[in-house]
Every structure is written in C-alpha cells, then in structure tokens.
Scaffold this active site. Structure first.
Site, PDB file in Angstrom:
ATOM      1  N   GLU A 150       0.837  -1.202   0.000  1.00  0.00           N
ATOM      2  CA  GLU A 150       0.000   0.000   0.000  1.00  0.00           C
ATOM      3  C   GLU A 150       0.875   1.255   0.000  1.00  0.00           C
ATOM      4  O   GLU A 150       0.611   2.221  -0.727  1.00  0.00           O
ATOM      5  CB  GLU A 150      -0.917   0.016   1.232  1.00  0.00           C
ATOM      6  CG  GLU A 150      -1.890  -1.162   1.291  1.00  0.00           C
ATOM      7  CD  GLU A 150      -1.314  -2.396   1.970  1.00  0.00           C
ATOM      8  OE1 GLU A 150      -0.067  -2.570   1.973  1.00  0.00           O
ATOM      9  OE2 GLU A 150      -2.105  -3.193   2.497  1.00  0.00           O
ATOM     10  N   GLY A 177      13.090 -39.597   1.024  1.00  0.00           N
ATOM     11  CA  GLY A 177      12.532 -40.709   0.277  1.00  0.00           C
ATOM     12  C   GLY A 177      11.236 -41.240   0.874  1.00  0.00           C
ATOM     13  O   GLY A 177      10.479 -40.494   1.514  1.00  0.00           O
ATOM     14  N   ALA A 222       6.424 -40.618   6.868  1.00  0.00           N
ATOM     15  CA  ALA A 222       6.387 -40.021   8.216  1.00  0.00           C
ATOM     16  C   ALA A 222       5.548 -38.743   8.212  1.00  0.00           C
ATOM     17  O   ALA A 222       4.720 -38.518   9.101  1.00  0.00           O
ATOM     18  CB  ALA A 222       7.810 -39.731   8.693  1.00  0.00           C
ATOM     19  N   TRP A 279      18.741 -40.297 -12.954  1.00  0.00           N
ATOM     20  CA  TRP A 279      17.517 -39.537 -12.757  1.00  0.00           C
ATOM     21  C   TRP A 279      16.308 -40.304 -13.265  1.00  0.00           C
ATOM     22  O   TRP A 279      16.415 -40.989 -14.285  1.00  0.00           O
ATOM     23  CB  TRP A 279      17.577 -38.178 -13.471  1.00  0.00           C
ATOM     24  CG  TRP A 279      18.736 -37.365 -13.006  1.00  0.00           C
ATOM     25  CD1 TRP A 279      19.886 -37.127 -13.675  1.00  0.00           C
ATOM     26  CD2 TRP A 279      18.852 -36.676 -11.764  1.00  0.00           C
ATOM     27  NE1 TRP A 279      20.723 -36.321 -12.942  1.00  0.00           N
ATOM     28  CE2 TRP A 279      20.109 -36.037 -11.766  1.00  0.00           C
ATOM     29  CE3 TRP A 279      18.027 -36.547 -10.639  1.00  0.00           C
ATOM     30  CZ2 TRP A 279      20.559 -35.281 -10.679  1.00  0.00           C
ATOM     31  CZ3 TRP A 279      18.471 -35.788  -9.577  1.00  0.00           C
ATOM     32  CH2 TRP A 279      19.714 -35.163  -9.610  1.00  0.00           C
TER      33      TRP A 279
END
Ligand SMILES: NC(=O)c1ccc[n+]([C@@H]2O[C@H](COP(=O)([O-])OP(=O)(O)OC[C@H]3O[C@@H](n4cnc5c(N)ncnc54)[C@H](OP(=O)(O)O)[C@@H]3O)[C@@H](O)[C@H]2O)c1
Length: 324
Positions: free
Chosen positions: A46, A257, A263, A169
């Site tokens: 603003e 992973g 988890a 990859w």
C-alpha cells in the site's frame, strides 16, 4: 484483482519472510499506480502504491479504488506505519480486499478502521486464489506450522528408485528444472536420513538467476546432528512435528525418500503433493511410500484434489491439494 494477485505472486520469493501482497490503485478503470511488498518484506504494497501515485502527481484519491490482495496491516511496527492508517489517510472511494488477514493483530481491524473513515470496503473478490497463494502464511498464522508440500518423482509403476537405490535420474531435464523452480519458493527442503546418506543431495536451486534462492536444508533423522561430510547448515528434525518449532517459515518441501514421505503423511502434515511421473517402468524397485497406517480404502478416498496437471517434456506433472 486478478492483476493484483498476479503481481503479488511474481514477488512471492523476494518478499520472504513476509507474505507478498499487491495493491493496485485504479481510477476510471485505469491502473494509475501499483505496489507490491518490497524485497525483505518492507515497504508494504500500500505504501509503495500510494508513493508511486504521488510521484505521478496524484494526491487526491477520492475517485480511486484500491485493490489489495490481503487486508492491510493494522498494527504499527518498528519497520513502518500501519497500512490501514495510510489507506484511511489517502481516503479512496472504495477498497476491495481479496482476503481478511488471519493475523490477530489485524484480523478485521483494518477493515473496521477503513469503514470508520467512511470508505466503502468490499471483501472476498479473488479470495480462493489469494488463499492459495498465501497458503504458507495462513497455515503459520492459523495452525502454527508452514504449508508442507511432498514432492515425488516416480516411474509409471510408482517406484522412486531401483532396488539398489539408484534414482538419478527418473525424470528428464524439463521436469527437473520445474522442480528446481519449486525449490526456490521454499524456505526449507527436507529429506530423510537414508536419502542424505545415499544421495548426499545438495538440494540447491540450479537455475540461472535463482542460484541465490536456495532454501535451507533439513534432514528427518533419529541419529542427531549431521556429520560434516554432508556439508554445512543442515537442520535436523527428530520428528515431522518439529517443523512447527522453526519460526518465520511458510513453505516446506519434503523431497523424499519413502520413509520421510510416509512419516509426514502419517503425521497428517502434507498439504500438497507434487508428482512428476516419468514414462518408464521399473518393476521391483523402491516404492514411493513406506507404510502410512491406512486401515481401509475408504479412508484413502476424497482426500486429494487435482489442481494442476501438465506435460514437462516426456514427463507428467500433477499437483494435488488436500481436500480438507
Ligand atoms: N525419486 C525421488 O523423488 C526420490 C527422492 C528422494 C529420495 N529418493 C530415493 O529414496 C531412497 C531413500 O528412501 P528411504 O525410504 O530408504 O529413506 P528416507 O525416507 O530418505 O529416510 C528414511 C529415514 O528417515 C528418518 N525417519 C523416517 N521417519 C522418521 C520419523 N518419524 N522420525 C524421525 N526420523 C524418521 C530415519 O532416519 P535415520 O535412519 O537417520 O534415523 C529413516 O531411516 C534413496 O534410494 C533415494 O535415492 C528418491
């Protein structure tokens, strides 16, 4: 408001640790000034828009509308005045606000202050998109923890590595560049202890112009501090909920992973899933997730909704948000 939201989103990385907010000043359907939260969080949008308008010779805002993506702040800070006061003083005809601020120092107070000053205030236009953009900020204010995204790169059959652990990859260049751009939006990237030991990942942003935007690195582990050989600056988390102890953090990405991902999911601490799916089949490899304690299929349904999907080279990117 769509233009204001776009402007805010473009500066999201720079405004950290503040949320990126934009303000457009409109007169006769023409944007006459615009502001966005400056690098490092101040000045606010603003203040930037009002000073920009004044530099352009506009001192009377009586026939102007202000479009602001988040309710202006109502509290005076050592870093600047309350934007609610600045806007009230500017006295525009109308203020249109996408989203009310969940910060208790402001929530509803700025809107009330503007209305008391005789300014017409309209809220809710673009609310969903604003809430989407500001998910990390809102999450921190309302739940005391950041917005958490789980990123996975999988084969068609849902594997994230070969059985011997090889995972570099799975996806191609375009998907990896996209993932690096996602990294630049995060405050912290988390991996599990096994990924740290196996891959020794740098987790940095390897894109031109964004190399300075690498987030902090954290590892989920029960083994205590990270050994020197893995590099400096690693935070250690002994449980997913420890994320809530780190202040000024709005966006976290869990990069795997399977143990770390499970988890965070088991702790109900994943808000968004980003999947890059490569057109390869691995067979017996390493599954994307370890057990998440699911008791019945019914519990798995209606938990996620697709919000974005596109091809990145040969790979498919899909983004899901938690439904509730
Ligand atoms: N394709 C992909 O997107 C991708 C991404 C990342 C990794 N990977 C691959 O995935 C493999 C590793 O995955 P992984 O499942 O074996 O291991 P991981 O998820 O990287 O790490 C598991 C470890 O995380 C820690 N951990 C898990 N749950 C925890 C909890 N609730 N509290 C505290 N610590 C917890 C433990 O660390 P400590 O043992 O240290 O206590 C556990 O051994 C590697 O092959 C890697 O290359 C693939």
């Amino acid at each position: 408001m769509a233009a204001a939201l776009n402007l805010a989103q473009r500066s999201a990385i720079l405004a950290r640790p503040n949320p990126s907010i934009a303000c457009l000043i409109v007169r006769n359907n023409i944007v006459v000034a615009r502001g966005v939260t400056a690098q490092g969080g101040r000045p606010h949008a603003e203040a930037m828009a009002i000073s920009g308008a004044k530099r352009a010779g506009i001192n009377d805002f009586g026939d102007c509308d202000f479009y602001i993506t988040l309710e202006p702040c109502a509290h005076i800070s050592s870093r600047g005045p309350a934007c609610a006061d600045l806007v009230a003083e500017a006295a525009p005809r109308r203020v249109i606000i996408a989203l009310e601020d969940p910060d208790q120092r402001t929530a509803g107070k700025a809107i009330a202050r503007l209305q008391q000053a005789g300014i017409s205030v309209q809220t809710g236009i673009g609310r969903d998109l604003a809430a989407h953009h500001l998910a990390g900020y809102i999450s921190q204010k309302t739940r005391g923890r950041p917005h958490i995204m789980l990123k996975l790169a999988t084969s068609l059959d849902g594997q994230i590595a070969l059985a011997n652990g090889e995972s570099q990859w799975i996806t191609g260049d375009q998907a990896r560049a996209h993932a690096h751009a996602q990294r630049a939006r995060q405050d912290i990237i988390v991996v599990g202890g096994e990924t740290l030991r196996h891959d020794q990942p740098r987790l940095d942003v390897r894109l031109p112009g964004l190399r300075g935007r690498s987030p902090r690195r954290a590892v989920l582990t029960r083994q205590g501090p990270v050994a020197e050989q893995y590099g400096e600056g690693w935070l250690t988390l002994s449980s997913p909920s420890q994320i809530g102890d780190i202040s000024d953090v709005h966006h976290i990405m869990v990069e795997g992973g399977a143990g770390a991902a499970a988890a965070f999911l088991s702790a109900n601490m994943v808000d968004e899933v980003l999947i890059y799916r490569a057109p390869i089949i691995i067979g017996k490899g390493r599954a994307a997730l370890h057990d998440i304690g699911l008791a019945s299929l019914a519990d798995a349904h209606d938990q996620w909704r697709l919000v974005d999907s596109r091809m990145l080279g040969k790979d498919r990117m899909e983004r899901y948000w938690r439904t509730a």
